[in-house]
Enzyme design. Sequence first.
Site, PDB file in Angstrom:
ATOM      1  N   HIS A 221       0.916  -1.143  -0.114  1.00 44.00           N
ATOM      2  CA  HIS A 221       0.009   0.166   0.011  1.00 44.00           C
ATOM      3  C   HIS A 221       0.988   1.150  -0.184  1.00 44.00           C
ATOM      4  O   HIS A 221       1.536   1.454  -0.896  1.00 44.00           O
ATOM      5  CB  HIS A 221      -0.855  -0.115   1.120  1.00 44.00           C
ATOM      6  CG  HIS A 221      -2.036   0.853   1.447  1.00 44.00           C
ATOM      7  ND1 HIS A 221      -2.413   1.811   0.279  1.00 44.00           N
ATOM      8  CD2 HIS A 221      -2.973   1.209   2.278  1.00 44.00           C
ATOM      9  CE1 HIS A 221      -3.376   2.477   0.455  1.00 44.00           C
ATOM     10  NE2 HIS A 221      -3.713   2.394   1.818  1.00 44.00           N
ATOM     11  N   HIS A 260      -1.758  -1.857  -9.859  1.00 42.27           N
ATOM     12  CA  HIS A 260      -2.715  -1.415  -8.975  1.00 42.27           C
ATOM     13  C   HIS A 260      -3.998  -2.316  -8.642  1.00 42.27           C
ATOM     14  O   HIS A 260      -4.588  -2.696  -9.955  1.00 42.27           O
ATOM     15  CB  HIS A 260      -3.109   0.158  -9.150  1.00 42.27           C
ATOM     16  CG  HIS A 260      -3.791   0.915  -7.869  1.00 42.27           C
ATOM     17  ND1 HIS A 260      -5.150   0.679  -7.704  1.00 42.27           N
ATOM     18  CD2 HIS A 260      -3.047   1.729  -7.253  1.00 42.27           C
ATOM     19  CE1 HIS A 260      -5.339   1.533  -6.691  1.00 42.27           C
ATOM     20  NE2 HIS A 260      -4.244   2.183  -6.403  1.00 42.27           N
ATOM     21  N   ASP A 316       3.079   5.946  -6.769  1.00 38.39           N
ATOM     22  CA  ASP A 316       4.084   5.843  -6.049  1.00 38.39           C
ATOM     23  C   ASP A 316       5.350   6.050  -6.714  1.00 38.39           C
ATOM     24  O   ASP A 316       6.507   6.347  -6.545  1.00 38.39           O
ATOM     25  CB  ASP A 316       4.274   4.714  -5.179  1.00 38.39           C
ATOM     26  CG  ASP A 316       3.247   4.572  -4.034  1.00 38.39           C
ATOM     27  OD1 ASP A 316       3.097   5.883  -3.688  1.00 38.39           O
ATOM     28  OD2 ASP A 316       2.769   3.575  -3.607  1.00 38.39           O
TER      29      ASP A 316
HETATM   30  N1  ACO Z   1       5.383  -6.046 -11.352  1.00 37.81           N
HETATM   31  C1  ACO Z   1       5.290  -7.129 -12.066  1.00 37.81           C
HETATM   32  N2  ACO Z   1       3.996  -7.893 -11.988  1.00 37.81           N
HETATM   33  C2  ACO Z   1       3.138  -7.560 -11.203  1.00 37.81           C
HETATM   34  C3  ACO Z   1       3.084  -6.313 -10.531  1.00 37.81           C
HETATM   35  C4  ACO Z   1       4.140  -5.685 -10.394  1.00 37.81           C
HETATM   36  N3  ACO Z   1       4.427  -4.620  -9.922  1.00 37.81           N
HETATM   37  N4  ACO Z   1       1.893  -6.179  -9.953  1.00 37.81           N
HETATM   38  C5  ACO Z   1       1.229  -7.415 -10.252  1.00 37.81           C
HETATM   39  N5  ACO Z   1       1.979  -7.829 -11.074  1.00 37.81           N
HETATM   40  C6  ACO Z   1       1.379  -9.436 -11.799  1.00 37.81           C
HETATM   41  C7  ACO Z   1       1.336 -10.221 -10.662  1.00 37.81           C
HETATM   42  O1  ACO Z   1       2.508 -11.043 -10.677  1.00 37.81           O
HETATM   43  C8  ACO Z   1       0.137 -11.277 -11.149  1.00 37.81           C
HETATM   44  O2  ACO Z   1       0.754 -12.010 -12.140  1.00 37.81           O
HETATM   45  P1  ACO Z   1      -0.120 -13.544 -12.538  1.00 37.81           P
HETATM   46  O3  ACO Z   1      -1.510 -13.214 -12.822  1.00 37.81           O
HETATM   47  O4  ACO Z   1       0.634 -13.880 -13.668  1.00 37.81           O
HETATM   48  O5  ACO Z   1       0.284 -14.302 -11.312  1.00 37.81           O
HETATM   49  C9  ACO Z   1      -0.928 -10.236 -11.654  1.00 37.81           C
HETATM   50  O6  ACO Z   1      -0.025  -8.975 -12.069  1.00 37.81           O
HETATM   51  C10 ACO Z   1      -1.914  -9.741 -10.919  1.00 37.81           C
HETATM   52  O7  ACO Z   1      -1.329  -9.515  -9.524  1.00 37.81           O
HETATM   53  P2  ACO Z   1      -2.083  -9.426  -8.015  1.00 37.81           P
HETATM   54  O8  ACO Z   1      -1.039  -9.179  -7.142  1.00 37.81           O
HETATM   55  O9  ACO Z   1      -3.243 -10.458  -8.241  1.00 37.81           O
HETATM   56  O10 ACO Z   1      -3.024  -8.014  -8.284  1.00 37.81           O
HETATM   57  P3  ACO Z   1      -3.482  -7.163  -6.998  1.00 37.81           P
HETATM   58  O11 ACO Z   1      -4.620  -6.398  -7.817  1.00 37.81           O
HETATM   59  O12 ACO Z   1      -3.866  -7.799  -6.160  1.00 37.81           O
HETATM   60  O13 ACO Z   1      -2.320  -6.169  -6.780  1.00 37.81           O
HETATM   61  C11 ACO Z   1      -0.753  -4.599  -6.137  1.00 37.81           C
HETATM   62  C12 ACO Z   1      -2.047  -5.131  -6.806  1.00 37.81           C
HETATM   63  C13 ACO Z   1      -0.383  -5.214  -4.659  1.00 37.81           C
HETATM   64  C14 ACO Z   1      -0.575  -2.941  -6.054  1.00 37.81           C
HETATM   65  C15 ACO Z   1       0.325  -5.142  -7.019  1.00 37.81           C
HETATM   66  O14 ACO Z   1       0.310  -4.702  -8.101  1.00 37.81           O
HETATM   67  C16 ACO Z   1       1.539  -4.970  -6.393  1.00 37.81           C
HETATM   68  O15 ACO Z   1       2.166  -5.695  -5.772  1.00 37.81           O
HETATM   69  N6  ACO Z   1       2.361  -3.902  -6.885  1.00 37.81           N
HETATM   70  C17 ACO Z   1       3.824  -3.341  -6.381  1.00 37.81           C
HETATM   71  C18 ACO Z   1       3.612  -2.597  -5.200  1.00 37.81           C
HETATM   72  C19 ACO Z   1       3.050  -1.275  -5.357  1.00 37.81           C
HETATM   73  O16 ACO Z   1       3.628  -0.283  -6.191  1.00 37.81           O
HETATM   74  N7  ACO Z   1       2.068  -0.761  -4.479  1.00 37.81           N
HETATM   75  C20 ACO Z   1       1.641   0.529  -4.674  1.00 37.81           C
HETATM   76  C21 ACO Z   1      -0.070   0.442  -4.933  1.00 37.81           C
HETATM   77  S1  ACO Z   1      -0.581   2.067  -5.179  1.00 37.81           S
HETATM   78  C22 ACO Z   1      -0.814   2.823  -3.775  1.00 37.81           C
HETATM   79  O17 ACO Z   1      -1.129   1.929  -2.578  1.00 37.81           O
HETATM   80  C23 ACO Z   1      -0.874   4.240  -3.345  1.00 37.81           C
END
Ligand code: ACO
Length: 397
Positions: A221, A260, A316
Amino acid sequence: MSLTVDKGLGNTIAADTKLSYIDGSKGVLEYVGYDIDSLARNSTFEETTWLLWNGTLPTQNELAGFTKELQSQFDVDPRMLDVVRAIPRTAAPMDALRTLVSALAHFDREADDPSPAANRRKSLRLVAKTASLVALFDRHRKGKALVAPDSTLSLAGNFLWMLTGAKPTEAMTRALDVCLVLHADHGLNASTFAARVTIATQSDLYSAATTAVGTLKGPLHGGANQEVMEMLLDIGDLSKVDQYITSKLARKERIMGFGHRVYKAYDPRATYLKTFAKQVAADTGNLPLYEMTRRIEEIVLAQPNIIEKGIFPNVDFYSATTYYSLGLDLDLFTCMFAASRMAGWTGHCIEQLAANKLIRPHADYTGPHGLTYLPMAQRTGCAGAACSCATALSGVA
Ligand code: ACO
């Protein structure tokens, strides 16, 4: 009653809100109907907070009065300074902030007054004081003299003043202010949801704000902006970006600042910030860092299935270099997010209370049933590593 399983609650609407609207597929974010881009370009954090709390843009007089009220609350009770000094200097600033936001309640005689008028006054105090607390703690941990607030400055300007002890330039104040506007609210995100869950029990605003700070801390987050900056510093140089990012992707590791839960298009907060971050980086001699972020974006978005998965830079990704260019320590980034989101958290709490319902979802029980209670002497213990019971997992068994 029919229940549906929705882990992560991504398909559940748990509240009504008039504060912000998100269309994740089109990359739209509005605060009370105003597009985030127009607010980032034209508004200030003070005006945005008024908008979120009142549902309209303020008149000149209203904004002047509101700004004055906020400025009058930048200072904290002198006993709060003892609390600041009692926190170990080694504490992570988000942990310190969680403690300090909670401690504010002890010095507010209205802390447990649930009336709308008192909640409004407490919201104002929380928003005004959060940034001050971050600056106070940072100076304490560095062994520097604490700086008293300057109530002629904007909230962003006062934070920079209390942090550095030097009057910030207009450009620096504006850069921080833009980040504050962009982070002020975002639908029912995890920390806002946590705040609403807490206030919905008819707990108090300080408890709800404390819950929210703790929730924002997580790297999935609010903690991601710090991790973005750590990644950039780890890479070190534009020439090393390609190798670093492609091998990270090959290992199926996440690139911080991308993806996201709600946006499956470009995060609209990142759109403006991208251009803005470039200017701030150029003004502060940090253009090489900005160029690294641009290259990372190019590599990530060129991956075959990344766009299909709806992964784009989030807010971010570009706020990280902006905060860094302003001279903020990496572990203060999430604190600035908290200082801004306090406007949204408190606004949501007031909205929740106006039509309150206890928030209480269900859990799908997956354990055993009907076991016979055994006296202590007859128990053989769990099966150690092969057992899924809590004692085995924690290594206590
Ligand atoms: N880099 C590479 N691959 C990613 C990323 C990423 N940053 N984020 C998601 N994916 C991929 C996952 O590996 C997954 O792939 P798969 O289906 O082949 O297994 C797919 O995208 C879906 O990922 P989930 O984790 O199910 O998506 P979710 O919606 O739950 O996650 C989250 C959202 C937690 C923000 C995720 O994108 C992440 O971890 N990002 C990095 C952390 C980040 O930048 N967080 C800030 C969010 S913005 C905020 O809070 C202000």
